[in-house]
Design an enzyme around this catalytic site. Structure first.
Site, PDB file in Angstrom:
ATOM      1  N   ASP A   7      18.793   6.878   5.983  1.00 30.59           N
ATOM      2  CA  ASP A   7      18.468   7.314   4.617  1.00 30.59           C
ATOM      3  C   ASP A   7      17.086   6.777   4.238  1.00 30.59           C
ATOM      4  OD1 ASP A   7      20.935   8.614   4.179  1.00 30.59           O
ATOM      5  OD2 ASP A   7      21.040   7.880   2.112  1.00 30.59           O
TER       6      ASP A   7
ATOM      7  N   TYR B 263      33.012   1.549  10.570  1.00 33.10           N
ATOM      8  CA  TYR B 263      33.599   2.812  10.123  1.00 33.10           C
ATOM      9  C   TYR B 263      34.997   3.019  10.683  1.00 33.10           C
ATOM     10  CZ  TYR B 263      29.356   4.824   8.042  1.00 33.10           C
ATOM     11  OH  TYR B 263      28.286   5.096   7.241  1.00 33.10           O
TER      12      TYR B 263
ATOM     13  N   ASP C 226      17.402  -6.312   8.966  1.00 31.23           N
ATOM     14  CA  ASP C 226      16.680  -6.518   7.695  1.00 31.23           C
ATOM     15  C   ASP C 226      15.181  -6.355   7.923  1.00 31.23           C
ATOM     16  OD1 ASP C 226      16.885  -8.827   9.262  1.00 31.23           O
ATOM     17  OD2 ASP C 226      17.123 -10.199   7.569  1.00 31.23           O
TER      18      ASP C 226
ATOM     19  N   ASP D 201      23.387   4.314   9.586  1.00 31.25           N
ATOM     20  CA  ASP D 201      23.599   5.085   8.361  1.00 31.25           C
ATOM     21  C   ASP D 201      22.560   4.683   7.320  1.00 31.25           C
ATOM     22  OD1 ASP D 201      24.943   6.747   6.453  1.00 31.25           O
ATOM     23  OD2 ASP D 201      25.826   4.932   5.595  1.00 31.25           O
TER      24      ASP D 201
ATOM     25  N   LYS E 100      21.950  -7.522  14.184  1.00 32.05           N
ATOM     26  CA  LYS E 100      21.921  -8.695  13.289  1.00 32.05           C
ATOM     27  C   LYS E 100      22.504  -9.849  14.090  1.00 32.05           C
ATOM     28  CE  LYS E 100      21.256 -10.671   9.277  1.00 32.05           C
ATOM     29  NZ  LYS E 100      19.920 -10.896   8.672  1.00 32.05           N
TER      30      LYS E 100
HETATM   31  C1  IPM Z   1      25.973  10.292   6.994  1.00 26.95           C
HETATM   32  C2  IPM Z   1      26.834  10.189   5.758  1.00 26.95           C
HETATM   33  C3  IPM Z   1      28.263   9.872   6.157  1.00 26.95           C
HETATM   34  C4  IPM Z   1      28.248   8.559   6.909  1.00 26.95           C
HETATM   35  C5  IPM Z   1      29.264   9.823   4.979  1.00 26.95           C
HETATM   36  C6  IPM Z   1      29.296  11.122   4.218  1.00 26.95           C
HETATM   37  C7  IPM Z   1      30.635   9.412   5.414  1.00 26.95           C
HETATM   38  O1  IPM Z   1      26.310   9.248   4.883  1.00 26.95           O
HETATM   39  O2  IPM Z   1      26.280  11.149   7.853  1.00 26.95           O
HETATM   40  O3  IPM Z   1      25.030   9.530   7.110  1.00 26.95           O
HETATM   41  O4  IPM Z   1      28.269   7.483   6.291  1.00 26.95           O
HETATM   42  O5  IPM Z   1      28.231   8.592   8.143  1.00 26.95           O
HETATM   43 MG    MG Z   2      24.442   8.427   5.484  1.00 27.97          MG
END
Ligand code: IPM
Ligand code: MG
Length: 362
Positions: free
Chosen positions: A251, A141, A223, A247, A191
């Protein structure tokens, strides 16, 4: 008096933040705390108003507050802007970096009432309670990014992934301390079979593990971890990992809780911490009173716990949510047969009322 900077941002951000504020006000009433809220612009909304997604006044306000509550940022309207003006790269990442928020905590807890809301089998997710600790100010990032034209046509794009021993030690120690307050199991995800940064990560964890003999340390490739999270999520207590892996894995892990609309987050490490739901601005449902405010309200509970050391108050919010879900109230993302569907603001009202009710029951 607790000073809170409130940054609704874009999309559903402007709908969910007021619901978290209602919950905090109800807590204030019940426990006699005073929370003050100062709103500021961030993201696309700030770009539209003043030409930059992170205005200097917004950053200043955050620095001078006791905590920051953020909704969500970004949306298709701002996707074509030059990269430094895009809400994600121009506002959220610098905000994290400027405030020194290197540790991002994402607790994945399944409220029992939601066991049927997930797409995953009940026997797999029952009892899930894990904490992902994501490194938040390093890695891909924040590494150098560039584009170069190639002589033969086309371009070359580069994103640099680097981590220093200091950055790894800092987040891993943080994770060990968190594991000690939980079930004493730490899984470090990397990884290391391919990436040099991951090899340094793994060596550093191995070294530190000696200082925490009471915590069981394991290493897992990312993975494999993505598969294990849905195969057998109860094996995990604390997961610590680098920015990008964290990240993606969070999710995925959000589905263990029924919906990404249930996943809160706390970003800490500097003098002021930031609390935001892990989901985004959801432009497809923005303005329709359909968004689930619970991840944001749970983020407000994390604020009470981590910034203000108000553990009991944090639990009251979590308990209120527990109760409402048990009573069968659901936002559309959690909807199942036989449940009562509510919009964003009605869900927020119910949470605030449940916080108040518990007072009457006392
Ligand atoms: C999160 C989001 C952010 C990230 C985006 C919006 C930049 O997906 O906080 O997980 O990737 O960190
Ligand atoms: Mg995210």
């Amino acid at each position: 008096m607790y000073k809170i900077a409130s940054l609704p941002g874009d999309g559903i951000g402007v709908e969910i933040i007021p619901e978290a504020i209602k919950a905090l006000k109800a807590i204030g009433e019940r426990f006699g705390h005073e929370f003050s809220f100062t709103e500021a612009l961030v993201g696309g909304a700030a770009y539209d108003a003043v030409g930059h997604p992170l205005p200097a006044e917004t950053l200043e306000l955050c620095r001078n507050s006791d905590a920051v509550l953020l909704g969500a940022i970004g949306g298709p309207k701002w996707d074509e802007l030059p990269v430094h003006l895009r809400p994600e790269v121009g506002a959220l990442l610098p905000l994290r970096k400027e405030l020194g928020l290197y540790a991002n905590l994402r607790p994945c807890i399944l409220f029992p009432g939601l066991i049927k809301a997930s797409t995953l089998k009940e026997e797999v997710i029952s009892g899930v309670d894990l904490l992902v600790i994501r490194e938040l100010t390093g890695g891909l990032y924040f590494g150098e990014k560039k584009r170069e034209p190639l002589p033969g046509g086309g371009e070359k794009a580069t994103d640099i992934l680097s981590y220093s021993t200091f950055e790894i030690e800092r987040i891993v120690r943080f994770a060990y301390r968190a594991a000690r307050r939980r079930r004493n199991i730490l899984c470090s995800v990397d990884k290391a079979n391919v990436l040099e940064s991951s090899r340094l990560w793994r060596e550093t964890v191995t070294e530190l593990a000696r200082e925490y003999p009471d915590v069981e340390t394991t290493h897992m490739y990312v993975d494999n971890c993505s598969m294990q999270l849905i195969r057998n999520p109860r094996q995990f207590d604390v997961i610590v990992t680098e920015n990008m892996f964290g990240d993606i894995l969070t999710d995925e892990a959000s589905m263990l809780t029924g919906s990404i609309g249930m996943l809160p987050s706390a970003s800490i490490g500097g003098t002021v911490a930031l609390f935001e739901p892990a989901h985004g601005s959801a432009p497809d449902i923005a303005g329709l009173n359909k968004a689930n405010p619970l991840a944001t309200i749970l983020s407000a509970a994390m604020m009470l716990r981590y910034s203000f050391d108000l553990e009991q108050e944090a639990r009251v919010i979590e308990q209120a949510i527990h109760q409402i879900l048990d009573q069968g109230y659901r936002t559309p993302d959690l909807m199942e047969e036989g449940m009562t569907m509510l919009g964003t603001s009605a869900m927020g009202d119910l949470v605030a009322a449940a916080i108040e009710d518990q007072k009457e029951n006392k």
